[in-house]
Design a protein around this motif. Sequence first.
Motif, PDB file in Angstrom:
ATOM      1  N   VAL A  29       1.066  -1.371   0.372  1.00 36.20           N
ATOM      2  CA  VAL A  29       0.104   0.126  -0.092  1.00 36.20           C
ATOM      3  C   VAL A  29       0.878   1.346   0.041  1.00 36.20           C
ATOM      4  N   SER A  30      -0.176   2.472  -0.169  1.00 36.77           N
ATOM      5  CA  SER A  30       1.050   3.557  -0.246  1.00 36.77           C
ATOM      6  C   SER A  30       1.372   4.281   1.301  1.00 36.77           C
ATOM      7  N   ARG A  31       2.586   5.130   1.280  1.00 44.98           N
ATOM      8  CA  ARG A  31       2.680   5.940   2.342  1.00 44.98           C
ATOM      9  C   ARG A  31       1.381   6.262   3.313  1.00 44.98           C
ATOM     10  N   GLN A  32       0.861   7.112   2.156  1.00 42.70           N
ATOM     11  CA  GLN A  32       0.181   7.544   2.719  1.00 42.70           C
ATOM     12  C   GLN A  32      -1.698   6.488   3.856  1.00 42.70           C
ATOM     13  N   THR A  33      -1.560   5.481   3.077  1.00 39.52           N
ATOM     14  CA  THR A  33      -2.538   4.548   3.364  1.00 39.52           C
ATOM     15  C   THR A  33      -1.996   4.074   5.013  1.00 39.52           C
ATOM     16  N   ILE A  34      -0.721   4.100   5.352  1.00 32.49           N
ATOM     17  CA  ILE A  34      -0.069   3.854   6.659  1.00 32.49           C
ATOM     18  C   ILE A  34      -0.171   5.252   7.356  1.00 32.49           C
ATOM     19  N   ILE A  35       0.017   6.718   6.835  1.00 36.45           N
ATOM     20  CA  ILE A  35      -0.346   7.339   6.930  1.00 36.45           C
ATOM     21  C   ILE A  35      -1.934   7.402   8.489  1.00 36.45           C
ATOM     22  N   SER A  36      -2.668   7.306   7.465  1.00 38.53           N
ATOM     23  CA  SER A  36      -4.386   7.120   7.456  1.00 38.53           C
ATOM     24  C   SER A  36      -4.041   6.135   8.570  1.00 38.53           C
ATOM     25  N   ILE A  37      -3.771   5.299   8.622  1.00 41.00           N
ATOM     26  CA  ILE A  37      -4.097   3.772   9.603  1.00 41.00           C
ATOM     27  C   ILE A  37      -4.125   4.408  10.892  1.00 41.00           C
TER      28      ILE A  37
END
Length: 70
Positions: A29-37
């Motif tokens: 997944v993207s870095r943005q997905t990790i940030i959001s989680i």
Amino acid sequence: MAPKVRVRLRERRLEAGWTQEQLGERVGVSRQTIISIEAGRYMPSLPLALRLARTFGCRVEDLFELEEGE
């Protein structure tokens, strides 16, 4: 009202010494997905939660916990 979930992903990631980008690459997944989680703005799908747990060698419940009383 949606149940509250305690997310421990950031703690596990930092213990492993990985950046958000590195973790995202490991689970696809993207870095943005990790940030959001990590911020609790996005709850991962079951397959993604399972991939995250497998990546850390732990159970899904070790990363995501339903808070009591909800």
